[in-house]
Design an enzyme around this catalytic site. Structure first.
Site, PDB file in Angstrom:
ATOM      1  N   ASN A 216       0.686  -0.728   0.203  1.00 17.85           N
ATOM      2  CA  ASN A 216       0.061   0.255   0.233  1.00 17.85           C
ATOM      3  C   ASN A 216       1.021   1.178   0.042  1.00 17.85           C
ATOM      4  OD1 ASN A 216       0.381   0.839   2.239  1.00 17.85           O
ATOM      5  ND2 ASN A 216      -0.100  -1.231   3.538  1.00 17.85           N
ATOM      6  N   PRO A 311      -3.225 -12.090  10.569  1.00 16.54           N
ATOM      7  CA  PRO A 311      -3.944 -11.484  12.035  1.00 16.54           C
ATOM      8  C   PRO A 311      -3.883 -10.037  11.887  1.00 16.54           C
ATOM      9  CG  PRO A 311      -1.157 -12.636  12.017  1.00 16.54           C
ATOM     10  CD  PRO A 311      -1.965 -12.146  10.215  1.00 16.54           C
TER      11      PRO A 311
HETATM   12  N1  CTP Z   1      -3.794  -3.603  12.782  1.00 16.11           N
HETATM   13  C1  CTP Z   1      -2.861  -3.719  12.846  1.00 16.11           C
HETATM   14  N2  CTP Z   1      -3.348  -5.980  12.076  1.00 16.11           N
HETATM   15  C2  CTP Z   1      -4.336  -5.605  11.237  1.00 16.11           C
HETATM   16  C3  CTP Z   1      -4.479  -4.184  10.700  1.00 16.11           C
HETATM   17  C4  CTP Z   1      -4.591  -3.442  11.489  1.00 16.11           C
HETATM   18  O1  CTP Z   1      -2.357  -4.316  13.991  1.00 16.11           O
HETATM   19  N3  CTP Z   1      -4.037  -6.658  10.482  1.00 16.11           N
HETATM   20  C5  CTP Z   1      -3.938  -1.753  13.380  1.00 16.11           C
HETATM   21  C6  CTP Z   1      -3.323  -0.587  12.521  1.00 16.11           C
HETATM   22  O2  CTP Z   1      -1.692  -0.962  12.379  1.00 16.11           O
HETATM   23  C7  CTP Z   1      -3.751   0.752  12.984  1.00 16.11           C
HETATM   24  C8  CTP Z   1      -5.077  -0.235  12.885  1.00 16.11           C
HETATM   25  O3  CTP Z   1      -4.960  -1.810  13.599  1.00 16.11           O
HETATM   26  O4  CTP Z   1      -3.070   1.027  14.158  1.00 16.11           O
HETATM   27  C9  CTP Z   1      -5.743   0.171  12.186  1.00 16.11           C
HETATM   28  O5  CTP Z   1      -6.312  -0.340  10.826  1.00 16.11           O
HETATM   29  P1  CTP Z   1      -6.567  -0.008   9.902  1.00 16.11           P
HETATM   30  O6  CTP Z   1      -6.467  -1.598   8.713  1.00 16.11           O
HETATM   31  O7  CTP Z   1      -7.611   1.255   9.665  1.00 16.11           O
HETATM   32  O8  CTP Z   1      -8.335  -0.911  10.294  1.00 16.11           O
HETATM   33  P2  CTP Z   1      -8.770  -2.127  10.306  1.00 16.11           P
HETATM   34  O9  CTP Z   1      -9.053  -3.466  11.017  1.00 16.11           O
HETATM   35  O10 CTP Z   1      -7.880  -3.129   9.249  1.00 16.11           O
HETATM   36  O11 CTP Z   1      -9.838  -1.881   9.434  1.00 16.11           O
HETATM   37  P3  CTP Z   1      -9.957  -1.669   7.807  1.00 16.11           P
HETATM   38  O12 CTP Z   1      -9.405  -2.233   6.942  1.00 16.11           O
HETATM   39  O13 CTP Z   1     -11.114  -2.251   7.433  1.00 16.11           O
HETATM   40  O14 CTP Z   1     -10.232   0.162   7.413  1.00 16.11           O
END
Ligand code: CTP
Length: 404
Positions: A216, A311
């Site tokens: 990304n 995870p």
């Molecule tokens: N995060 C993480 N592990 C993942 C996905 C996310 O530790 N597999 C952490 C990111 O570092 C951040 C937070 O969770 O601090 C939110 O990440 P984000 O990608 O915005 O949220 P998601 O829970 O993945 O939701 P979505 O992608 O649906 O917006």
């Protein structure tokens, strides 16, 4: 939910900018401007030699204050400029610090105003050496610098590069921008000394085959700025980073990873001993179920990738029986408040930092919104290091509140 704009309470730091004789004195004008821009109160003191390179008039015009150059200044009522000036300072910065002036400091000489006020000081002293590379490498200079370090003087630089004399090597004064940042860092309160902070940063890279992958647009800048700001508060920092083009902040323990699975393993190894976990990484939510060990050839007409979930590292850490203080990040493209607050609750976080992805990705600036039990508030648009410093101070206070 109530949303407030944080008031920035910026303590004024009073600094003496001492300028000694060297060609790098021209950079002192820009340095002065930058220190004032960072809300510092700056008093300039120049040696006689410095006045051959840059005029006190320039420095007076920029600082808005008379510049002191003379130990015997008749305008000082008690004739004790060296005591008056050093008592009114939180720190003294000598930039540029010539070879001669460093030798004076190392030996405790006091034969002009600047060297006398350095000897009379009861505040920290910072020096930014600037000289020809042979002078810098000279055994006497190295002895003097070692003595200053042993005496608790902070030495910034010098830098490597082309010198005013045309030679190339160590001895250039650090650029004004760098010095101003280092001085600001020096003044950060050591709120997190003795604390261990684990930060994840950057994107992850999920392999499709031997040469291709899914990633990304995260640059890692915010996570690296947070690691830097945590170091400045005196913390011990481990920075677990996906692929970025950035240099790790000096003093951080860096661990490079590629995939979310690797990041998860490293976090699991370190999380047991950390006090605060800040999850800034843009972790890929999915990975390819069966990446090909060899490059996939285009002879195949249709390729379907099966993706399986990664995870959630932050959710795992936050749900440990004794979790560290956990801070999450959320980059959203719309409905920031709604999505961020929902994420905070579902991952059970005391603090989630939200931003609009289109305002942040790749940029040096950002605007953050902090979501907490007490409501949300904005850290107004600024460069990422400035925001990181504000955020880390906030985290340090919240952490102290939560652990009391
Ligand atoms: N995060 C993480 N592990 C993942 C996905 C996310 O530790 N597999 C952490 C990111 O570092 C951040 C937070 O969770 O601090 C939110 O990440 P984000 O990608 O915005 O949220 P998601 O829970 O993945 O939701 P979505 O992608 O649906 O917006």
């Amino acid at each position: 939910m109530e949303q407030t704009q944080t008031k920035r309470i910026v303590p004024v730091n009073r600094i003496i900018l001492g300028i000694t004789g060297g060609i790098a004195a021209y950079k002192a004008a820009e340095l002065l401007r930058l220190l004032i821009k960072q809300s510092m109160e700056v008093q300039v003191v120049m040696t006689e030699a410095a006045c051959h390179f840059i005029t006190p008039t320039t420095m007076q015009g920029l600082s808005g204050k008379p510049v002191f150059t003379d130990q015997w200044d008749a305008s000082v009522p008690n004739s004790m400029a060296h005591i008056n000036l050093s008592r009114a300072a939180d720190a003294i910065l000598i930039a540029p610090a010539s070879a001669d002036f460093i030798a004076k400091l190392a030996h405790g000489l006091a034969n002009d105003l600047l060297s006398t006020l350095c000897l009379a000081r009861n505040c920290p002293l910072i020096v930014a050496p600037a000289m020809n590379r042979e002078m810098w490498l000279n055994a006497a200079m190295q002895r003097n610098i070692a003595q200053l370090i042993a005496d608790g003087v902070q030495v910034l630089g010098p830098d490597n590069g082309v010198q005013a004399c045309g030679e190339e090597g160590m001895g250039r004064m650090l650029e004004a921008e760098q010095l101003a940042q280092d001085v600001l860092a020096f003044f950060q309160p050591k709120l997190l000394s003795g604390k261990k902070i684990l930060v994840t940063a950057g994107p992850t890279y999920e392999a499709i085959d031997a040469v291709r992958g899914i990633t990304n647009r995260s640059s890692g800048k915010m996570g690296y700025a947070i690691a830097q700001a945590a170091l400045e508060l005196g913390a011990e920092v481990t920075l677990v980073s996906g692929p970025t083009a950035l240099a790790k902040p000096q003093g951080a323990q860096g661990v490079d990873v590629q995939s979310a699975a690797q990041m998860f393993e490293v976090v699991k190894q370190h999380v047991g001993s950390c006090d605060i976990f800040i999850s800034v990484a843009a972790v890929a939510d999915y990975r390819v179920a069966q990446p090909s060990a060899q490059k996939i050839k285009k002879s195949v007409s249709n390729v379907a990738l099966e993706l399986v979930p990664n995870p959630d590292i932050l959710a795992y850490v936050a749900s440990l029986p004794k979790p560290p203080f956990c801070v999450g990040f959320a980059a959203e493209s719309e409905n920031l408040a709604e999505h961020a607050e929902q994420k905070r609750r579902s991952k059970k976080l005391p603090l989630l930092v939200g931003n609009l992805a289109q305002h942040a990705i790749g940029s040096d600036d950002n605007e953050l919104v902090l979501f907490e039990d007490s409501g949300s508030h904005i850290l107004p648009r600024a460069n990422k290091l400035t925001l990181a410093r504000q955020l880390m101070q906030h985290i340090a206070h919240r952490y102290k509140g939560a652990s009391n």
